[in-house]
Design an enzyme around this catalytic site. Structure first.
Site, short mmCIF file in Angstrom:
data_model
loop_
_atom_site.label_atom_id
_atom_site.label_comp_id
_atom_site.label_asym_id
_atom_site.label_seq_id
_atom_site.Cartn_x
_atom_site.Cartn_y
_atom_site.Cartn_z
N TYR A 75 -11.74 -3.59 3.67
CA TYR A 75 -10.56 -2.43 4.11
C TYR A 75 -11.41 -2.59 5.80
O TYR A 75 -12.26 -1.78 5.58
CB TYR A 75 -10.24 -1.47 3.89
CG TYR A 75 -8.34 -0.57 4.73
CD1 TYR A 75 -8.60 -0.67 5.66
CD2 TYR A 75 -7.76 -0.60 4.03
CE1 TYR A 75 -7.81 -0.46 6.91
CE2 TYR A 75 -6.66 0.05 4.39
CZ TYR A 75 -7.06 0.43 5.96
OH TYR A 75 -5.69 0.90 6.83
N GLU A 107 1.17 -1.18 -0.21
CA GLU A 107 -0.32 -0.16 0.10
C GLU A 107 0.78 1.11 0.11
O GLU A 107 1.92 1.52 1.21
CB GLU A 107 -0.94 -0.06 1.37
CG GLU A 107 -1.96 0.61 1.58
CD GLU A 107 -2.90 1.12 2.50
OE1 GLU A 107 -3.60 1.69 3.35
OE2 GLU A 107 -3.03 -0.34 3.13
N ASP A 119 -5.54 9.99 8.53
CA ASP A 119 -4.07 9.20 8.87
C ASP A 119 -3.43 10.46 10.64
O ASP A 119 -3.99 11.54 10.53
CB ASP A 119 -2.65 10.03 8.49
CG ASP A 119 -3.04 8.95 7.43
OD1 ASP A 119 -2.82 7.92 7.15
OD2 ASP A 119 -2.91 9.25 5.90
#
Length: 260
Positions: free
Chosen positions: A173, A49, A60
């Site tokens: 995911y 990734e 993030d």
């Protein structure tokens, strides 16, 4: 069947789970990113990734935010990443997945972006700031250019899980924890309950990420999903060792793969 699903199936035949490490493109420089991909593949990783640097990566935590800033200070842009992937594809066919934000794709041009992904061999993309209700605009071009638009399902998805799974491509995911990326001492989510719902509807491989940082955690959660994603701990290694990160990355990846 996409290259991503084929890679998961190969791991299943081997009797182990997939390992998906995350690295930020251009940290510490784009040539090093290329070498890190080879190192992580050599260690036994299933898919790589690649984070595309962005000024406001809302999903993030601080570790990956710092990596984004370091890469942007080096002038990394999407075209440089595409050029790097084009070089990588001359040496390996390991599936590559971009993690990026919608604004980057809009600015580049939707069709132009997915066409370029197809040309250089990007297998999939993850866009965490595009919710299920808005993904069709992206997914239309992704399907046209044979790029898997990877969906995310979170502990809060609940009644939306069925629809997310029904429209998922590549792999699903599965977000293990609420909040942003980053290592956590414990994972508080009831993964058993979460995956009971996911497995009821999901017909493609699943990978669990967010908060997993070591082999003990990987061993605890590996049986829920078909693969494990680790990002922040990988990026910490690169932050510490810079251009000399290849060997430490291989050692870390092998530790994780050993328990998978």
């Amino acid at each position: 069947m996409s290259n991503i699903q084929t890679a998961f199936n190969m791991r299943k035949v081997e009797g182990r789970k997939a390992f998906i490490p995350f690295i930020t493109a251009g940290d510490p420089d784009i040539d090093s990113t290329e070498q890190f991909i080879y190192a992580l593949e050599k260690a036994g990783s299933t898919i790589i990734e690649i984070g595309i640097p962005f000024s406001d990566p809302v999903a993030d935590g601080s570790v990956i935010q710092r990596a984004n800033l370091r890469a942007m200070e080096k002038g990394i842009c999407i075209d440089k990443v595409f050029d790097m992937v084009d070089k990588v594809r001359k040496n390996t066919k390991i599936p590559l997945v971009f993690l990026m934000y919608a604004n980057t794709i809009y600015h580049y041009g939707m069709r132009r972006f997915f066409k370029r992904c197809n040309e250089v061999g990007v297998d999939g993309i993850i866009v965490p700031d595009v919710p299920m209700e808005e993904k069709e605009e992206f997914d239309t071009f992704a399907r046209e250019y044979e790029v898997d638009f990877i969906s995310l399902v979170a502990p809060t998805s609940k009644e939306r899980t069925e629809e997310i799974c029904r429209n998922a491509h590549g792999f699903l995911y599965c977000v293990s924890s609420l909040g942003v990326t980053g290592a956590r001492e414990t994972i508080e989510t009831d993964l058993k309950k979460m995956f009971e719902s996911i497995k009821k509807y999901c017909k493609i491989p699943t990978a669990l990420g967010f908060g997993i940082s070591n082999k003990a955690q990987a061993a605890l959660v590996k049986d829920y999903a078909d693969g494990i994603i680790i990002g922040s701990e990988i990026v910490k290694i690169i932050e510490q060792y810079g251009e000399k990160s290849a060997e430490p990355l291989m050692a870390f990846a092998r530790e994780i793969i050993e328990v998978l």
